[in-house]
Design an enzyme around this catalytic site. Structure first.
Site, PDB file in Angstrom:
ATOM      1  N   LYS A   1       0.825  -1.216   0.000  1.00 38.65           N
ATOM      2  CA  LYS A   1       0.000   0.000   0.000  1.00 38.65           C
ATOM      3  C   LYS A   1       0.853   1.257   0.000  1.00 38.65           C
ATOM      4  CE  LYS A   1      -4.431  -1.837   1.046  1.00 38.65           C
ATOM      5  NZ  LYS A   1      -5.730  -1.782   1.668  1.00 38.65           N
TER       6      LYS A   1
ATOM      7  N   LYS B   1      -5.412 -11.440  -7.358  1.00 37.16           N
ATOM      8  CA  LYS B   1      -6.749 -11.678  -6.791  1.00 37.16           C
ATOM      9  C   LYS B   1      -7.711 -10.555  -7.198  1.00 37.16           C
ATOM     10  CE  LYS B   1      -7.036  -9.326  -2.425  1.00 37.16           C
ATOM     11  NZ  LYS B   1      -7.689  -9.286  -1.154  1.00 37.16           N
TER      12      LYS B   1
ATOM     13  N   LYS C   1     -11.354  -5.102  -4.656  1.00 35.34           N
ATOM     14  CA  LYS C   1     -12.305  -3.996  -4.852  1.00 35.34           C
ATOM     15  C   LYS C   1     -11.599  -2.676  -5.107  1.00 35.34           C
ATOM     16  CE  LYS C   1     -13.813  -4.295  -0.099  1.00 35.34           C
ATOM     17  NZ  LYS C   1     -12.646  -4.116   0.752  1.00 35.34           N
TER      18      LYS C   1
HETATM   19  P1  ATP Z   1      -8.937  -3.924  -0.887  1.00 34.56           P
HETATM   20  O1  ATP Z   1      -8.888  -4.010  -2.383  1.00 34.56           O
HETATM   21  O2  ATP Z   1      -9.541  -2.640  -0.376  1.00 34.56           O
HETATM   22  O3  ATP Z   1      -7.661  -4.320  -0.205  1.00 34.56           O
HETATM   23  P2  ATP Z   1     -10.240  -6.455  -0.863  1.00 34.56           P
HETATM   24  O4  ATP Z   1     -11.284  -6.556  -1.916  1.00 34.56           O
HETATM   25  O5  ATP Z   1      -8.972  -7.140  -1.089  1.00 34.56           O
HETATM   26  O6  ATP Z   1     -10.009  -4.968  -0.429  1.00 34.56           O
HETATM   27  P3  ATP Z   1     -10.722  -6.899   1.970  1.00 34.56           P
HETATM   28  O7  ATP Z   1     -11.642  -5.878   2.574  1.00 34.56           O
HETATM   29  O8  ATP Z   1      -9.264  -6.781   2.250  1.00 34.56           O
HETATM   30  O9  ATP Z   1     -10.987  -7.030   0.409  1.00 34.56           O
HETATM   31  O10 ATP Z   1     -11.178  -8.350   2.396  1.00 34.56           O
HETATM   32  C1  ATP Z   1     -12.397  -8.727   2.963  1.00 34.56           C
HETATM   33  C2  ATP Z   1     -12.438 -10.222   3.004  1.00 34.56           C
HETATM   34  O11 ATP Z   1     -12.626 -10.740   1.678  1.00 34.56           O
HETATM   35  C3  ATP Z   1     -11.167 -10.856   3.548  1.00 34.56           C
HETATM   36  O12 ATP Z   1     -11.503 -11.933   4.397  1.00 34.56           O
HETATM   37  C4  ATP Z   1     -10.459 -11.345   2.304  1.00 34.56           C
HETATM   38  O13 ATP Z   1      -9.628 -12.440   2.561  1.00 34.56           O
HETATM   39  C5  ATP Z   1     -11.628 -11.714   1.384  1.00 34.56           C
HETATM   40  N1  ATP Z   1     -11.272 -11.551  -0.035  1.00 34.56           N
HETATM   41  C6  ATP Z   1     -10.895 -10.402  -0.624  1.00 34.56           C
HETATM   42  N2  ATP Z   1     -10.663 -10.588  -1.941  1.00 34.56           N
HETATM   43  C7  ATP Z   1     -10.895 -11.904  -2.189  1.00 34.56           C
HETATM   44  C8  ATP Z   1     -10.827 -12.716  -3.365  1.00 34.56           C
HETATM   45  N3  ATP Z   1     -10.479 -12.208  -4.531  1.00 34.56           N
HETATM   46  N4  ATP Z   1     -11.136 -14.022  -3.281  1.00 34.56           N
HETATM   47  C9  ATP Z   1     -11.501 -14.537  -2.078  1.00 34.56           C
HETATM   48  N5  ATP Z   1     -11.586 -13.837  -0.937  1.00 34.56           N
HETATM   49  C10 ATP Z   1     -11.289 -12.531  -0.958  1.00 34.56           C
END
Ligand code: ATP
Ligand code: LTN
Length: 334
Positions: A117, A199, A202
């Site tokens: 980040k 992955k 969002k």
């Molecule tokens: P950001 O992009 O803001 O880092 P993110 O989409 O990666 O956010 P988080 O808020 O960090 O999501 O994660 C929320 C939950 O969703 C966590 O338990 C994370 O492990 C799960 N998660 C996030 N992205 C994925 C994915 N692509 N596949 C499966 N699980 C996910």
């Protein structure tokens, strides 16, 4: 007389840092919903964590409320679980400060999320981004959580939470439960539709990389049709076929079919047909959630009643832990 076995405590949270994706749903939220019958579950919208990255106030406010309503729509049930907004429970920020003083600079410097980040937001490498893991430790330790369901990306933070708890307990005697990761057997890892080696996230700037749980059916169809695949044109799991592997994974997670069944079903058919079928299955899975979301989001009073009710209980539970920790450190009682 046998005392009924005490249910274990589970804590988890999600940041309202954008629109919640299919990855969040299949990888996390859907599993949280299932845990509610067997555990004492505590869930939060981690809005304090989200301000480690600059948020536009109007969007931020909307994202917090949307995240709350969407999780209810996914099946988080406030009759069974506590579900609140992190900033509404002031003990989180308070314990986070104390834990900051029991967390080493070197430990925080090793966090890969901080490194990633910092590169991504090079113009705003703030102290909160650095101490993010001690706030996360506070979230968990305040409720004496036994287990924390997290994806692979959050394992390092959870490990640090354990170290902080053990260090504190080592100095002052047993104060915090040391939390274990909860590894789900069914959690799907959903990859980006545009770069299937990454992955689905969002915060990805390319909107075609993710499908939001609230995307309209024609948007979902368009995004799947544009999904990056390979040139082999055979629907089966294989090496070098990250895009198709991901689509098969999504199809399997949504329909419950195995990858072999999916391969058999699409034998002799092209990627176009397969992408359309995956999109249709996802649209059907999300439709009832979207309908429930519309009901919840148009009923702000109901939402406020739910998050206030949970926050009040969460404050009582967490205050007990905070008081205990402060007493051990030597603060003078009020
Ligand atoms: P950001 O992009 O803001 O880092 P993110 O989409 O990666 O956010 P988080 O808020 O960090 O999501 O994660 C929320 C939950 O969703 C966590 O338990 C994370 O492990 C799960 N998660 C996030 N992205 C994925 C994915 N692509 N596949 C499966 N699980 C996910
Ligand atoms: N950092 C987590 C969200 C989060 C969390 C928590 C997860 C905040 N506090 C406590 C588990 C336990 C994330 O970005 N997924």
């Amino acid at each position: 007389m046998d005392t009924p076995e005490k249910k274990k405590v589970i804590f988890s949270a999600i940041q309202p840092s954008g629109t919640i994706t299919l990855g969040n749903y299949l990888g996390a939220l859907r599993n949280w919903v299932k845990l509610q019958d067997d555990y004492h579950c505590i869930f939060a919208v981690a809005d304090l964590h989200a301000v480690t990255v600059r948020q536009e106030p109007k969007n931020f406010r909307q994202n917090i409320l949307n995240a709350y309503a969407l999780l209810l729509a996914c099946g988080i049930d406030t009759e069974k679980s506590l579900f609140f907004i992190q900033s509404h429970v002031h003990t989180h920020a308070e314990l986070a400060w104390l834990l900051d003083c029991y967390t080493q600079f070197g430990e925080l410097s090793r966090m890969t999320q901080f490194k990633d980040k910092s590169l991504k937001h090079a113009d705003n490498v703030n102290a909160g981004l650095f101490t993010y893991p001690s706030l996360m430790a506070a979230d968990i330790l305040l409720y004496q959580a036994d287990m924390v369901p997290v994806g692979a990306d959050q394992k390092q933070h959870l490990e640090l939470s354990r170290n902080i708890a053990e260090r504190f307990n080592g100095i002052y005697g047993n104060t915090f439960t040391v939390p274990d990761p909860y590894i789900s057997t069914v959690g799907a890892r959903v990859m980006s539709l545009q770069d299937p080696s990454k992955k689905m996230s969002k915060s990805d700037e390319n909107v075609n990389a993710w499908v939001a749980v609230l995307d309209k059916p024609d948007t979902i169809m368009k995004k799947f049709k544009r999904a990056v695949t390979d040139s082999e044109a055979v629907v089966c799991v294989g090496e070098g076929k990250d895009g198709i592997n991901n689509l098969i994974g999504i199809m399997s997670a949504v329909t419950g079919k195995t990858s072999d069944e999916i391969t058999a079903e699409f034998e002799g058919k092209g990627y176009g047909d397969f992408k359309t079928a995956v999109a249709e299955a996802v649209i059907e899975e999300l439709r009832p959630i979207q309908e429930r979301f519309e009901d919840y989001i148009s009923n702000k009073d109901y939402l406020a009643e739910q998050y206030r009710k949970s926050a009040e209980i969460a404050l009582k539970i967490s205050q007990r832990t905070l008081d205990k920790a402060m007493k051990k450190i030597g603060f003078l009682a009020k």
